[in-house]
Write a protein that holds these residues in place. Structure first.
Motif, PDB file in Angstrom:
ATOM      1  N   THR A  61      65.141  -4.274  26.421  1.00 20.14           N
ATOM      2  CA  THR A  61      65.139  -5.712  26.662  1.00 20.14           C
ATOM      3  C   THR A  61      66.024  -6.401  25.635  1.00 20.14           C
ATOM      4  OG1 THR A  61      62.860  -5.606  27.501  1.00 20.14           O
ATOM      5  CG2 THR A  61      63.709  -7.785  26.902  1.00 20.14           C
ATOM      6  N   ARG A 118      67.047  -5.307  30.553  1.00 16.52           N
ATOM      7  CA  ARG A 118      66.518  -6.601  30.984  1.00 16.52           C
ATOM      8  C   ARG A 118      67.047  -7.653  30.016  1.00 16.52           C
ATOM      9  NH1 ARG A 118      62.233  -8.311  33.916  1.00 16.52           N
ATOM     10  NH2 ARG A 118      61.420  -6.190  34.129  1.00 16.52           N
ATOM     11  N   LEU A 136      67.158 -11.676  28.885  1.00 14.75           N
ATOM     12  CA  LEU A 136      66.449 -12.944  28.959  1.00 14.75           C
ATOM     13  C   LEU A 136      67.224 -13.989  28.170  1.00 14.75           C
ATOM     14  CD1 LEU A 136      62.995 -11.461  27.927  1.00 14.75           C
ATOM     15  CD2 LEU A 136      63.827 -11.739  30.269  1.00 14.75           C
ATOM     16  N   MET A 173      60.065 -12.794  21.907  1.00 15.06           N
ATOM     17  CA  MET A 173      60.108 -12.890  23.365  1.00 15.06           C
ATOM     18  C   MET A 173      60.484 -11.550  23.981  1.00 15.06           C
ATOM     19  SD  MET A 173      62.137 -15.587  25.846  1.00 15.06           S
ATOM     20  CE  MET A 173      63.778 -14.925  25.553  1.00 15.06           C
ATOM     21  N   GLU A 193      57.482  -9.148  23.735  1.00 12.39           N
ATOM     22  CA  GLU A 193      56.392  -9.457  24.652  1.00 12.39           C
ATOM     23  C   GLU A 193      56.741  -9.054  26.085  1.00 12.39           C
ATOM     24  OE1 GLU A 193      55.302 -13.510  24.166  1.00 12.39           O
ATOM     25  OE2 GLU A 193      54.470 -13.213  22.157  1.00 12.39           O
ATOM     26  N   ARG A 194      57.994  -9.318  26.490  1.00 15.33           N
ATOM     27  CA  ARG A 194      58.390  -8.941  27.848  1.00 15.33           C
ATOM     28  C   ARG A 194      58.402  -7.423  28.009  1.00 15.33           C
ATOM     29  NH1 ARG A 194      60.939 -12.914  30.919  1.00 15.33           N
ATOM     30  NH2 ARG A 194      60.040 -14.926  30.322  1.00 15.33           N
ATOM     31  N   ASP A 196      54.831  -6.237  28.187  1.00 15.83           N
ATOM     32  CA  ASP A 196      54.226  -6.560  29.475  1.00 15.83           C
ATOM     33  C   ASP A 196      54.591  -5.514  30.523  1.00 15.83           C
ATOM     34  OD1 ASP A 196      52.934  -8.800  28.609  1.00 15.83           O
ATOM     35  OD2 ASP A 196      54.444 -10.220  29.312  1.00 15.83           O
ATOM     36  N   GLU A 197      55.835  -5.076  30.485  1.00 17.45           N
ATOM     37  CA  GLU A 197      56.293  -4.092  31.470  1.00 17.45           C
ATOM     38  C   GLU A 197      55.754  -2.702  31.169  1.00 17.45           C
ATOM     39  OE1 GLU A 197      60.511  -2.155  32.947  1.00 17.45           O
ATOM     40  OE2 GLU A 197      60.414  -4.289  32.492  1.00 17.45           O
TER      41      GLU A 197
END
Length: 399
Positions: free
Chosen positions: A142, A182, A184, A381, A384-385, A388-389
């Motif tokens: 990420t 990913r 963001l 951020m 956390e993303r 979560d995944e």
């Protein structure tokens, strides 16, 4: 409707992993105590998380330090790797970290105004690739980007804003194409607020406003623990706030005449000159912030410095009071290069003025995170993303 077994397992797994992230390695008994789950449920989730490659035995605890009950479980930090970027008009900074947020490598590169869009994008992407390589990371899971401007709430993309370089908007797509990660994007002021909320001066506040005083002016609004972005992503565009003391009114395309004209970097530089405040140029610090820092250093001995800081506090309080009248946040955090340079000296002056201007009790605090607040927020951020995944795959499949 009761949660299905798979969702219940995912919720329990995420709870345990969050605790391991916050507290560090824990035994199964400690997880049972902190989660309130039964012993068999904890045993199942430990086995499940270990099989998924998310946790492992990292040591033993207790007096005897032997047996299953003494095993310490911790998150496998290299299960995923992250990158955080702080994108400015003059360059890019990046950090690469593991899943626990431990920084493995960091770097920055200046990007001048004369640099073409394609060249600027290539420089930024190459910087991320090189920093990841230096960290020994083959693949980034990420990437989170902090940038000035509005984020479209529908697409998550940086909107086309006047005055911002084109390469800012193209960077996320280029990173997605090159890294297969990913990607963001979030407004830099919002990320600074996230960092202050989690690891900074606002850790004890569920509701507060972060006032960004830098080259431009912005604000981030956190209400009841949640960052508020607004219908168009424009919550906190306080630079456009019409205020007394300027020569006109802002427009839809320019904030000249708004609060920006009172407290932006150019306005502060002019204010310092009017008061006779000077400062040598500081490496990697905007001149307006250097002027404020110099005045703070002389605040107890120089009437000139005191007059400048008083005048600056008057201006900052005007914008802050407007926000307070609408939101009543109870706390305002002064951040950005100028806010950090002013520190507690400026915060105290703003606090005193707000106490006279508003009936609403409001604390004013200076940021404690230094120049890395945006990077800290971006890394939080990204982490956390990614978690979560990684932590709740069954929950997503169920949905």
């Amino acid at each position: 409707m009761p949660a299905s077994p798979s969702i219940a397992r995912a919720i329990n797994d995420r709870l345990a992993l969050r605790l391991l992230q916050q507290e560090g390695p824990l035994t199964a008994g400690q997880l049972k105590q902190l989660t309130g789950l039964s012993r068999p449920t904890v045993a199942d989730l430990v086995e499940r998380l270990a099989a998924a490659g998310l946790i492992a035995v990292v040591g033993e605890a207790g007096e005897q330090r032997r047996g299953p009950n003494a095993r310490l479980y911790g998150i496998i930090a290299d299960r995923a790797h992250l990158a955080a970027l702080d994108v400015r008009t003059e360059g890019v900074s990046v950090v690469v970290a593991d899943l626990l947020g431990s920084v493995l490598a960091e770097a920055s590169v200046p990007i001048g105004d004369e640099t073409g869009t394609g060249t600027a994008v290539e420089q930024a992407v190459t910087l991320v690739e090189r920093t990841a390589k230096e960290a020994g990371v083959d693949r980034l899971h990420t990437v989170a980007i902090g940038a000035p401007g509005l984020i479209d709430p529908a697409t998550g993309e940086l909107r086309d804003s006047s005055g911002l370089p084109e390469w800012h908007r193209r960077l996320a797509t280029a990173l997605d194409d090159r890294l297969a990660a990913r990607v963001l994007v979030e407004n830099e002021t919002n990320l600074a607020a996230l960092a202050e909320q989690r690891v900074g001066v606002a850790r004890d506040r569920d509701t507060f406003v972060l006032l960004w005083l830098g080259h431009g002016i912005g604000a981030a609004v956190v209400l009841d623990g949640t960052l508020r972005r607004g219908a168009s992503g424009g919550t906190g565009e306080i630079g456009f706030l019409p205020v007394p003391g300027t020569d006109g009114l802002p427009s839809a395309t320019a904030c000249d005449g708004g609060f920006h004209s009172l407290a932006g970097a150019a306005a502060i530089t002019d204010l310092a000159a009017a008061h006779g405040v000077a400062a040598p140029a500081r490496h990697h610090e905007p001149h307006a912030a250097a002027l404020v820092r110099a005045a703070v250093a002389k605040a107890d001995t120089s009437g000139v410095a005191t007059g400048f800081l008083d005048a600056l506090a008057d201006r900052v309080a005007i914008g802050a009071a407007s926000v307070i009248a609408v939101l009543d946040p109870g706390c305002v955090v002064l951040a950005g290069e100028t806010g950090r340079a002013g520190g507690e000296v400026l915060a105290r002056r703003v606090r005193e003025r707000l106490a006279r201007m508003s009936p609403l009790a409001t604390e004013v605090r200076a940021s404690v995170l230094g120049g890395g607040a945006v990077l800290r927020g971006a890394l939080l951020m990204a982490r956390e993303r990614a978690q979560d995944e990684l932590f709740a795959p069954e929950e997503r499949q169920e949905r």
